[in-house]
Write a protein that holds these residues in place. Sequence first.
Motif, mmCIF file in Angstrom:
data_model
loop_
_atom_site.group_PDB
_atom_site.id
_atom_site.type_symbol
_atom_site.label_atom_id
_atom_site.label_comp_id
_atom_site.label_asym_id
_atom_site.label_seq_id
_atom_site.Cartn_x
_atom_site.Cartn_y
_atom_site.Cartn_z
ATOM 1 N N ASP A 14 44.385 19.076 40.414
ATOM 2 C CA ASP A 14 44.032 19.936 39.280
ATOM 3 C C ASP A 14 44.682 19.426 38.008
ATOM 4 O O ASP A 14 44.084 19.446 36.939
ATOM 5 N N ARG A 100 44.555 31.893 40.423
ATOM 6 C CA ARG A 100 43.745 31.976 41.647
ATOM 7 C C ARG A 100 42.271 32.165 41.325
ATOM 8 O O ARG A 100 41.404 31.544 41.949
ATOM 9 N N LYS A 103 40.800 28.823 40.046
ATOM 10 C CA LYS A 103 40.701 27.820 41.104
ATOM 11 C C LYS A 103 39.693 28.199 42.188
ATOM 12 O O LYS A 103 38.991 27.336 42.715
ATOM 13 N N ASN A 104 39.601 29.474 42.545
ATOM 14 C CA ASN A 104 38.787 29.881 43.689
ATOM 15 C C ASN A 104 37.407 30.421 43.336
ATOM 16 O O ASN A 104 36.486 30.316 44.143
ATOM 17 N N GLU A 105 37.264 31.008 42.166
ATOM 18 C CA GLU A 105 36.004 31.666 41.824
ATOM 19 C C GLU A 105 35.284 31.008 40.640
ATOM 20 O O GLU A 105 34.124 30.650 40.745
ATOM 21 N N PRO A 108 35.651 26.451 41.363
ATOM 22 C CA PRO A 108 36.129 25.952 42.662
ATOM 23 C C PRO A 108 35.841 24.468 42.827
ATOM 24 O O PRO A 108 34.936 23.920 42.185
ATOM 25 N N LYS A 109 36.613 23.821 43.687
ATOM 26 C CA LYS A 109 36.386 22.408 44.006
ATOM 27 C C LYS A 109 35.074 22.292 44.770
ATOM 28 O O LYS A 109 34.661 23.201 45.472
ATOM 29 N N THR A 110 34.445 21.132 44.673
ATOM 30 C CA THR A 110 33.176 20.902 45.356
ATOM 31 C C THR A 110 33.416 20.486 46.798
ATOM 32 O O THR A 110 34.549 20.244 47.211
ATOM 33 N N SER A 111 32.335 20.353 47.534
ATOM 34 C CA SER A 111 32.443 19.936 48.935
ATOM 35 C C SER A 111 32.979 18.515 49.054
ATOM 36 O O SER A 111 33.541 18.141 50.073
ATOM 37 N N HIS A 113 35.525 17.314 47.541
ATOM 38 C CA HIS A 113 36.974 17.425 47.669
ATOM 39 C C HIS A 113 37.360 17.845 49.084
ATOM 40 O O HIS A 113 38.334 17.369 49.626
ATOM 41 N N SER A 114 36.579 18.730 49.687
ATOM 42 C CA SER A 114 36.872 19.146 51.060
ATOM 43 C C SER A 114 36.740 17.975 52.012
ATOM 44 O O SER A 114 37.575 17.774 52.888
#
Length: 137
Positions: A14, A100, A103-105, A108-111, A113-114
């Motif tokens: 971030d 939060r 970052k979360n709503e 959010p990070k894209t797939s 990053h996952s």
Amino acid sequence: EVRGGGMLFPAVADVCVATKKASFGLPEIHRNMVPSVVSKALVERLGQSTTRRLCLTGESFQTEQALRIGLIDHIVDDDDLDQFVSNTVRRWKSRAPATRFIKNELLPKTSTHSLAMGTVAGTWLMQQGGAGDNHDI
């Protein structure tokens, strides 16, 4: 030196801070390899044309260029690094609900990053003796 797969960390951070001594690069092309996972994460941070150039040239670059292309957000002196990180974390903690939400709503990070972080975690697990062995992440 941040090279190859290590470029994943600034790609998904971030906020990324580096000292003046840091250097970066994707040298895989020099070994006839492809930086596939890290390049997917870098595209979101740097854009496709910059990521393609870095992957195809395998060039190394210093912190000033990393800042210019958007890989890092701040350059600090070695002596100031710990204080900079502490101040940043303290600011985030003091605004925890907003942090939060952003970052979360909101953003959010894209797939990608996952996938990238899953690869890092999987590699770490393999180095620890293999996935499936009671390791907590």
